[in-house]
Design a protein around this motif. Structure first.
Motif, short mmCIF file in Angstrom:
data_model
loop_
_atom_site.label_atom_id
_atom_site.label_comp_id
_atom_site.label_asym_id
_atom_site.label_seq_id
_atom_site.Cartn_x
_atom_site.Cartn_y
_atom_site.Cartn_z
N SER A 177 0.84 -1.20 0.00
CA SER A 177 0.00 0.00 0.00
C SER A 177 0.87 1.24 0.00
N ILE A 178 0.26 2.36 -0.32
CA ILE A 178 0.92 3.65 -0.11
C ILE A 178 1.29 3.80 1.36
N ALA A 179 0.53 3.13 2.25
CA ALA A 179 0.82 3.18 3.68
C ALA A 179 2.12 2.50 4.03
N SER A 180 2.67 1.68 3.14
CA SER A 180 3.98 1.07 3.37
C SER A 180 5.09 2.11 3.27
N ILE A 181 4.83 3.18 2.54
CA ILE A 181 5.83 4.20 2.26
C ILE A 181 5.73 5.36 3.25
N GLY A 182 4.51 5.80 3.52
CA GLY A 182 4.31 6.94 4.41
C GLY A 182 3.18 6.69 5.38
N ALA A 183 3.48 6.57 6.66
CA ALA A 183 2.46 6.33 7.68
C ALA A 183 1.68 7.61 7.97
N VAL A 184 0.39 7.46 8.16
CA VAL A 184 -0.47 8.61 8.46
C VAL A 184 -1.11 8.41 9.83
N PRO A 185 -1.55 9.49 10.47
CA PRO A 185 -2.21 9.34 11.76
C PRO A 185 -3.57 8.67 11.60
N MET A 186 -4.09 8.15 12.68
CA MET A 186 -5.41 7.54 12.74
C MET A 186 -5.51 6.19 12.04
N MET A 187 -4.40 5.68 11.53
CA MET A 187 -4.40 4.36 10.91
C MET A 187 -3.15 3.59 11.34
N SER A 188 -2.89 3.59 12.65
CA SER A 188 -1.63 3.04 13.14
C SER A 188 -1.49 1.55 12.86
N ALA A 189 -2.55 0.77 13.06
CA ALA A 189 -2.45 -0.67 12.83
C ALA A 189 -2.22 -0.97 11.36
N TYR A 190 -2.98 -0.32 10.50
CA TYR A 190 -2.87 -0.58 9.05
C TYR A 190 -1.49 -0.18 8.54
N CYS A 191 -1.03 1.00 8.93
CA CYS A 191 0.28 1.46 8.47
C CYS A 191 1.40 0.56 9.00
N ALA A 192 1.31 0.16 10.25
CA ALA A 192 2.33 -0.72 10.82
C ALA A 192 2.35 -2.06 10.09
N SER A 193 1.17 -2.59 9.79
CA SER A 193 1.12 -3.88 9.10
C SER A 193 1.67 -3.80 7.69
N LYS A 194 1.37 -2.72 6.99
CA LYS A 194 1.83 -2.60 5.60
C LYS A 194 3.31 -2.26 5.52
N ALA A 195 3.82 -1.51 6.50
CA ALA A 195 5.28 -1.33 6.56
C ALA A 195 5.95 -2.66 6.85
N GLY A 196 5.31 -3.46 7.69
CA GLY A 196 5.86 -4.77 8.00
C GLY A 196 5.91 -5.69 6.80
N VAL A 197 4.84 -5.72 6.01
CA VAL A 197 4.86 -6.62 4.84
C VAL A 197 5.88 -6.15 3.80
#
Length: 298
Positions: free
Chosen positions: A142-162
């Motif tokens: 996801s784009i969340a793998s590249i740049g984490a945004v507020p209010m979506m901590s679990a999703y961003c953490a998981s996509k950075a992890g993958v």
């Protein structure tokens, strides 16, 4: 037969989260190019319906991808009934949004379990088959793998992890002839996103993104690009293409996002959404038994 069909025709692919949304669109695109598809996920009836609609000999398996034993048995069944697997698309994912402190601990954990642990379990279960076929593993990120945004901590953490998991797996499997790719995708028109738009917190998040980053693409468009990357055994695919350039500035993104958040976000306005969409509701129903294993999703 078209060039697309020649490249993949007759192969067997596994797609997780194939009941709806992007997973279903990927399965349809693979099948249109002659691929036999094994659909895995929690929603047994929807998976079975999708399998019957595909133009190739395809099957479905209702399974919780976070369950190691169930996934190992499923991998054996897929091989026995459909033959050697040469393509795996780790697509299954769920999301929630809202302030971290207000989030339900079980929902937050479930996002990590499905998106990150589930992807690793998928790889562990099917990698022996890919080693035999010198196949291709594709991780949906996801784009969340590249740049984490507020209010979506679990999703961003998981996509950075993958993302990190995928890069590590690629390096490990390269000497064995297995290629590993990652798909960086922006917003997709799925029931999860449509559900998200009902919540003020999600509408606010999207409104503060740059205009190109707010755009929503169809699942079918995303699927075509994703499957083409499988044909090419590409190490990465970015949809839309401008996402690739965000890799060049990812080091400064946390500071920029924090400054914008300081000006624009007031946590008291927002509440946690819980798991979003029909896929989220299915993940919520797959509760954990006393022995620590998920219940049967069927």
């Amino acid at each position: 037969m078209t060039d697309h069909q020649r490249l993949l025709s007759g192969r067997t692919a596994v797609v997780t989260g194939g009941a709806r949304g992007l997973g279903k669109a990927i399965a349809e695109e693979l099948a249109s190019r002659g691929v036999h598809v094994a659909l895995l996920g929690l929603e047994g009836d929807a998976l079975a319906q999708t399998a019957t609609e595909l133009p190739t000999a395809s099957r479905s398996w209702p399974v919780d991808i976070t369950d190691d034993d169930a996934m190992a048995h499923t991998a054996e069944d897929v091989h026995r009934l459909m033959g050697p697997v040469s393509i795996v698309v780790a697509n299954a994912g769920v999301a929630e949004a809202g302030p971290f402190l207000d989030s339900d601990p079980h929902s937050w954990r479930r996002v990590i379990e499905v998106n990150l642990i589930g992807s690793a379990v998928t790889a562990r279960s099917f990698l022996p088959h890919l080693l035999d076929t010198r196949g291709h593993y594709l991780q949906i990120a996801s784009i969340a793998s590249i740049g984490a945004v507020p209010m979506m901590s679990a999703y961003c953490a998981s996509k950075a992890g993958v993302e990190s998991f995928t890069h590590s797996l690629r390096a490990e499997t390269a000497p064995c002839g297995v290629s590993v790719g990652i798909a960086y995708l922006n917003w997709i028109d799925t029931d999860m996103i449509r559900d998200a738009d009902r919540y003020t917190v999600m509408r606010k998040l999207r409104s503060h993104m740059p205009r190109p980053a707010r755009a929503i693409s169809s699942a079918e468009h995303m699927a075509r690009r994703v499957v083409t990357s499988v044909e090419r055994r590409a190490s990465s695919v970015y949809v839309p293409g401008w996402l690739r350039s965000s890799q060049l500035v990812r080091g400064v993104l946390p500071g920029v996002i924090t400054r914008v958040s300081r000006r624009q976000l007031t946590h008291s306005r927002y509440t946690a959404t819980g798991l979003l969409g029909a896929g989220g509701r299915a993940a919520r129903r797959a509760t954990v038994r006393d022995d620590g294993r998920p219940t049967d999703p069927r």
